[in-house]
Design a protein around this motif. Structure first.
Motif, PDB file in Angstrom:
ATOM      1  N   PRO A  10     -27.729 -28.239 -31.020  1.00  0.00           N
ATOM      2  CA  PRO A  10     -28.730 -27.183 -31.160  1.00  0.00           C
ATOM      3  C   PRO A  10     -29.897 -27.433 -30.212  1.00  0.00           C
ATOM      4  CG  PRO A  10     -28.565 -28.520 -33.182  1.00  0.00           C
ATOM      5  CD  PRO A  10     -27.436 -28.904 -32.293  1.00  0.00           C
ATOM      6  N   ALA A  12     -29.697 -27.293 -26.878  1.00  0.00           N
ATOM      7  CA  ALA A  12     -29.260 -27.831 -25.577  1.00  0.00           C
ATOM      8  C   ALA A  12     -29.495 -26.830 -24.444  1.00  0.00           C
ATOM      9  CB  ALA A  12     -27.782 -28.213 -25.639  1.00  0.00           C
ATOM     10  N   GLY A  13     -29.632 -25.540 -24.804  1.00  0.00           N
ATOM     11  CA  GLY A  13     -29.849 -24.523 -23.771  1.00  0.00           C
ATOM     12  C   GLY A  13     -28.631 -23.628 -23.555  1.00  0.00           C
ATOM     13  N   LYS A  14     -27.706 -23.623 -24.514  1.00  0.00           N
ATOM     14  CA  LYS A  14     -26.470 -22.831 -24.377  1.00  0.00           C
ATOM     15  C   LYS A  14     -26.798 -21.342 -24.250  1.00  0.00           C
ATOM     16  CE  LYS A  14     -24.885 -24.318 -28.392  1.00  0.00           C
ATOM     17  NZ  LYS A  14     -26.019 -25.147 -28.836  1.00  0.00           N
ATOM     18  N   GLY A  33     -23.311 -17.762 -33.340  1.00  0.00           N
ATOM     19  CA  GLY A  33     -24.605 -17.761 -34.043  1.00  0.00           C
ATOM     20  C   GLY A  33     -25.175 -16.344 -34.107  1.00  0.00           C
ATOM     21  N   ARG A  37     -25.746 -14.064 -37.378  1.00  0.00           N
ATOM     22  CA  ARG A  37     -27.083 -13.531 -37.726  1.00  0.00           C
ATOM     23  C   ARG A  37     -27.005 -12.022 -37.953  1.00  0.00           C
ATOM     24  NH1 ARG A  37     -28.634 -18.069 -35.000  1.00  0.00           N
ATOM     25  NH2 ARG A  37     -28.165 -17.252 -32.927  1.00  0.00           N
ATOM     26  N   MET A  54     -26.331 -20.969 -43.182  1.00  0.00           N
ATOM     27  CA  MET A  54     -27.028 -21.119 -41.889  1.00  0.00           C
ATOM     28  C   MET A  54     -28.430 -21.682 -42.080  1.00  0.00           C
ATOM     29  SD  MET A  54     -26.011 -17.635 -39.923  1.00  0.00           S
ATOM     30  CE  MET A  54     -26.549 -18.042 -38.255  1.00  0.00           C
ATOM     31  N   GLY A  57     -28.506 -25.255 -42.365  1.00  0.00           N
ATOM     32  CA  GLY A  57     -28.110 -26.005 -41.176  1.00  0.00           C
ATOM     33  C   GLY A  57     -26.652 -26.428 -41.152  1.00  0.00           C
ATOM     34  N   ARG A  88     -16.651 -25.151 -32.760  1.00  0.00           N
ATOM     35  CA  ARG A  88     -17.529 -26.200 -33.264  1.00  0.00           C
ATOM     36  C   ARG A  88     -16.777 -27.224 -34.099  1.00  0.00           C
ATOM     37  NH1 ARG A  88     -22.622 -22.969 -33.116  1.00  0.00           N
ATOM     38  NH2 ARG A  88     -24.306 -24.365 -33.699  1.00  0.00           N
ATOM     39  N   VAL A 136     -34.864 -15.436 -24.795  1.00  0.00           N
ATOM     40  CA  VAL A 136     -35.278 -16.657 -25.489  1.00  0.00           C
ATOM     41  C   VAL A 136     -36.494 -17.263 -24.786  1.00  0.00           C
ATOM     42  CG1 VAL A 136     -34.526 -18.944 -26.267  1.00  0.00           C
ATOM     43  CG2 VAL A 136     -32.860 -17.106 -26.080  1.00  0.00           C
ATOM     44  N   THR A 141     -42.528 -24.482 -22.553  1.00  0.00           N
ATOM     45  CA  THR A 141     -41.771 -24.455 -21.293  1.00  0.00           C
ATOM     46  C   THR A 141     -41.459 -23.055 -20.781  1.00  0.00           C
ATOM     47  OG1 THR A 141     -39.691 -24.666 -22.498  1.00  0.00           O
ATOM     48  CG2 THR A 141     -40.661 -26.701 -21.710  1.00  0.00           C
ATOM     49  N   ARG A 172     -28.327 -29.805 -38.884  1.00  0.00           N
ATOM     50  CA  ARG A 172     -27.586 -29.223 -37.748  1.00  0.00           C
ATOM     51  C   ARG A 172     -27.131 -30.310 -36.783  1.00  0.00           C
ATOM     52  NH1 ARG A 172     -31.910 -24.921 -36.006  1.00  0.00           N
ATOM     53  NH2 ARG A 172     -30.578 -24.499 -34.210  1.00  0.00           N
ATOM     54  N   VAL A 205     -30.318 -26.556 -14.177  1.00  0.00           N
ATOM     55  CA  VAL A 205     -29.114 -26.518 -15.019  1.00  0.00           C
ATOM     56  C   VAL A 205     -28.260 -25.322 -14.598  1.00  0.00           C
ATOM     57  CG1 VAL A 205     -28.251 -26.244 -17.381  1.00  0.00           C
ATOM     58  CG2 VAL A 205     -30.308 -27.609 -16.977  1.00  0.00           C
TER      59      VAL A 205
HETATM   60  P1  AP5 Z   1     -31.519 -22.266 -26.422  1.00  0.00           P
HETATM   61  O1  AP5 Z   1     -30.925 -21.769 -25.160  1.00  0.00           O
HETATM   62  O2  AP5 Z   1     -31.919 -21.261 -27.451  1.00  0.00           O
HETATM   63  O3  AP5 Z   1     -30.578 -23.406 -27.061  1.00  0.00           O
HETATM   64  P2  AP5 Z   1     -29.156 -23.304 -27.757  1.00  0.00           P
HETATM   65  O4  AP5 Z   1     -28.323 -24.424 -27.249  1.00  0.00           O
HETATM   66  O5  AP5 Z   1     -28.605 -21.902 -27.625  1.00  0.00           O
HETATM   67  O6  AP5 Z   1     -29.600 -23.629 -29.237  1.00  0.00           O
HETATM   68  P3  AP5 Z   1     -29.240 -22.977 -30.654  1.00  0.00           P
HETATM   69  O7  AP5 Z   1     -30.225 -23.515 -31.630  1.00  0.00           O
HETATM   70  O8  AP5 Z   1     -29.145 -21.484 -30.558  1.00  0.00           O
HETATM   71  O9  AP5 Z   1     -27.862 -23.587 -30.908  1.00  0.00           O
HETATM   72  P4  AP5 Z   1     -27.208 -23.755 -32.255  1.00  0.00           P
HETATM   73  O10 AP5 Z   1     -25.879 -24.187 -31.781  1.00  0.00           O
HETATM   74  O11 AP5 Z   1     -27.868 -24.607 -33.226  1.00  0.00           O
HETATM   75  O12 AP5 Z   1     -27.351 -22.298 -32.919  1.00  0.00           O
HETATM   76  P5  AP5 Z   1     -26.323 -21.117 -33.159  1.00  0.00           P
HETATM   77  O13 AP5 Z   1     -27.086 -19.858 -33.135  1.00  0.00           O
HETATM   78  O14 AP5 Z   1     -25.128 -21.266 -32.317  1.00  0.00           O
HETATM   79  O15 AP5 Z   1     -32.776 -23.179 -26.035  1.00  0.00           O
HETATM   80  C1  AP5 Z   1     -33.611 -23.741 -27.034  1.00  0.00           C
HETATM   81  C2  AP5 Z   1     -35.077 -23.748 -26.541  1.00  0.00           C
HETATM   82  O16 AP5 Z   1     -35.199 -24.638 -25.429  1.00  0.00           O
HETATM   83  C3  AP5 Z   1     -35.566 -22.375 -26.040  1.00  0.00           C
HETATM   84  O17 AP5 Z   1     -36.896 -22.191 -26.442  1.00  0.00           O
HETATM   85  C4  AP5 Z   1     -35.448 -22.452 -24.500  1.00  0.00           C
HETATM   86  O18 AP5 Z   1     -36.424 -21.666 -23.849  1.00  0.00           O
HETATM   87  C5  AP5 Z   1     -35.665 -23.954 -24.252  1.00  0.00           C
HETATM   88  N1  AP5 Z   1     -34.856 -24.451 -23.138  1.00  0.00           N
HETATM   89  C6  AP5 Z   1     -33.540 -24.167 -22.879  1.00  0.00           C
HETATM   90  N2  AP5 Z   1     -33.119 -24.849 -21.788  1.00  0.00           N
HETATM   91  C7  AP5 Z   1     -34.173 -25.579 -21.357  1.00  0.00           C
HETATM   92  C8  AP5 Z   1     -34.372 -26.488 -20.256  1.00  0.00           C
HETATM   93  N3  AP5 Z   1     -33.376 -26.786 -19.420  1.00  0.00           N
HETATM   94  N4  AP5 Z   1     -35.588 -27.064 -20.121  1.00  0.00           N
HETATM   95  C9  AP5 Z   1     -36.608 -26.788 -20.978  1.00  0.00           C
HETATM   96  N5  AP5 Z   1     -36.501 -25.909 -22.027  1.00  0.00           N
HETATM   97  C10 AP5 Z   1     -35.297 -25.324 -22.213  1.00  0.00           C
HETATM   98  O19 AP5 Z   1     -25.857 -21.435 -34.654  1.00  0.00           O
HETATM   99  C11 AP5 Z   1     -26.713 -21.281 -35.772  1.00  0.00           C
HETATM  100  C12 AP5 Z   1     -25.949 -21.540 -37.050  1.00  0.00           C
HETATM  101  O20 AP5 Z   1     -24.877 -20.583 -37.184  1.00  0.00           O
HETATM  102  C13 AP5 Z   1     -25.253 -22.901 -37.171  1.00  0.00           C
HETATM  103  O21 AP5 Z   1     -26.131 -23.900 -37.644  1.00  0.00           O
HETATM  104  C14 AP5 Z   1     -24.137 -22.576 -38.183  1.00  0.00           C
HETATM  105  O22 AP5 Z   1     -24.627 -22.487 -39.502  1.00  0.00           O
HETATM  106  C15 AP5 Z   1     -23.712 -21.174 -37.754  1.00  0.00           C
HETATM  107  N6  AP5 Z   1     -22.638 -21.183 -36.754  1.00  0.00           N
HETATM  108  C16 AP5 Z   1     -22.725 -20.702 -35.472  1.00  0.00           C
HETATM  109  N7  AP5 Z   1     -21.560 -20.862 -34.824  1.00  0.00           N
HETATM  110  C17 AP5 Z   1     -20.707 -21.452 -35.704  1.00  0.00           C
HETATM  111  C18 AP5 Z   1     -19.355 -21.893 -35.613  1.00  0.00           C
HETATM  112  N8  AP5 Z   1     -18.643 -21.774 -34.467  1.00  0.00           N
HETATM  113  N9  AP5 Z   1     -18.808 -22.480 -36.706  1.00  0.00           N
HETATM  114  C19 AP5 Z   1     -19.486 -22.608 -37.866  1.00  0.00           C
HETATM  115  N10 AP5 Z   1     -20.776 -22.224 -38.014  1.00  0.00           N
HETATM  116  C20 AP5 Z   1     -21.392 -21.651 -36.942  1.00  0.00           C
END
Ligand code: AP5
Length: 219
Positions: A10, A12-14, A33, A37, A54, A57, A88, A136, A141, A172, A205
């Motif tokens: 979570p 990582a910047g995906k 995600g 949502r 969710m 976490g 995942r 986002v 930053t 998470r 990146v």
């Molecule tokens: P951001 O790009 O938003 O990061 P991200 O990797 O997308 O982080 P997420 O929190 O969205 O990932 P996640 O996997 O926890 O959530 P998801 O929605 O998939 O960047 C984060 C911040 O950093 C931003 O402010 C950005 O500006 C900054 N940033 C980015 N890159 C940067 C850089 N290089 N330098 C500096 N700053 C930077 O999942 C949420 C929930 O959904 C899970 O917990 C789970 O309950 C459920 N879920 C989702 N998918 C599944 C699945 N496949 N299986 C089961 N449950 C699931």
């Protein structure tokens, strides 16, 4: 166009990188995600269950997320998918391989984005998103140019996620190391894995990612 997976903890910047690839290359972002949502706002029993999981976490069941992805792959228009936050678990990875195979597609790269835990905490606690277009941001930053107004669409609907707090983040991260990080070995063994430094600035990146995509398209 080929399909890629963005793999990382979570924060990582995906999502940030997936959105750039959509804008720059016309690829299709499949974020489980984001799909979940959306499902939680449906008012259904399933939506309520998903919301509770969710916010705490933990991972939603394989059955639900595989079902969500299967629908999208079936409706594929060949633009190239960016799998963001999926798979995942090993069961999800197996299911993805089978779904792609059934639709005559494959994976061209799995990109692991590596970032230290303490940086993830800072990224998650400063993140906010435009509720209208999904852009986002980050308090330090990547702030908006005008306070409280989205740079991309001008909306003032800027939101913070319910699971972006220290307690949920701890869960998470545990879920990531326990259930998702084994996928690094899984895809390494298949010869699909690339690892990039997710600590670098967003544009750096992005360049690394596009270099990998170009290299893979040429093969
Ligand atoms: P951001 O790009 O938003 O990061 P991200 O990797 O997308 O982080 P997420 O929190 O969205 O990932 P996640 O996997 O926890 O959530 P998801 O929605 O998939 O960047 C984060 C911040 O950093 C931003 O402010 C950005 O500006 C900054 N940033 C980015 N890159 C940067 C850089 N290089 N330098 C500096 N700053 C930077 O999942 C949420 C929930 O959904 C899970 O917990 C789970 O309950 C459920 N879920 C989702 N998918 C599944 C699945 N496949 N299986 C089961 N449950 C699931």
């Amino acid at each position: 166009m080929k399909n890629i997976i963005l793999l990382g903890p979570p924060g990582a910047g995906k999502g940030t990188q997936a959105r750039k690839l959509v804008d720059e290359r016309g690829m299709v972002q499949l974020s489980t995600g984001d799909m979940l949502r959306e499902a939680r706002t449906s008012g259904t029993e399933m939506g309520r269950k998903v919301a509770a999981v969710m916010d705490g976490g933990e991972l939603v069941t394989d059955e639900i997320v595989i079902g969500l992805i299967e629908e999208k792959i079936r409706a594929s228009h060949g633009a190239g998918f960016i799998f963001d936050g999926f798979p995942r678990t090993l069961a999800q990875a197996d299911a993805l391989g089978a779904m792609l195979h059934r639709s005559g597609q494959d994976l061209s790269a799995v990109i692991e984005m590596r970032v230290d835990d303490e940086v993830l905490v800072r990224r998650i606690s400063g993140r906010f998103t435009c509720g209208n277009c999904g852009e986002v941001y980050h308090d330090e930053t990547k702030p908006t140019k005008k306070p409280d107004v989205c740079d991309v669409c001008g909306s003032t609907d800027l939101r913070r996620r319910a699971d972006d707090n220290a307690e949920s983040l701890k869960v998470r991260l545990m879920e990531y190391y326990k259930k998702t990080s084994p996928l690094i070995g899984y895809y390494y063994a298949l010869g699909d894995l690339f690892t990039i430094d997710g600590l670098a600035p967003i544009e750096v990146v992005s360049r690394e990612l596009t270099d990998i995509l170009d290299q893979q398209s040429a093969t």
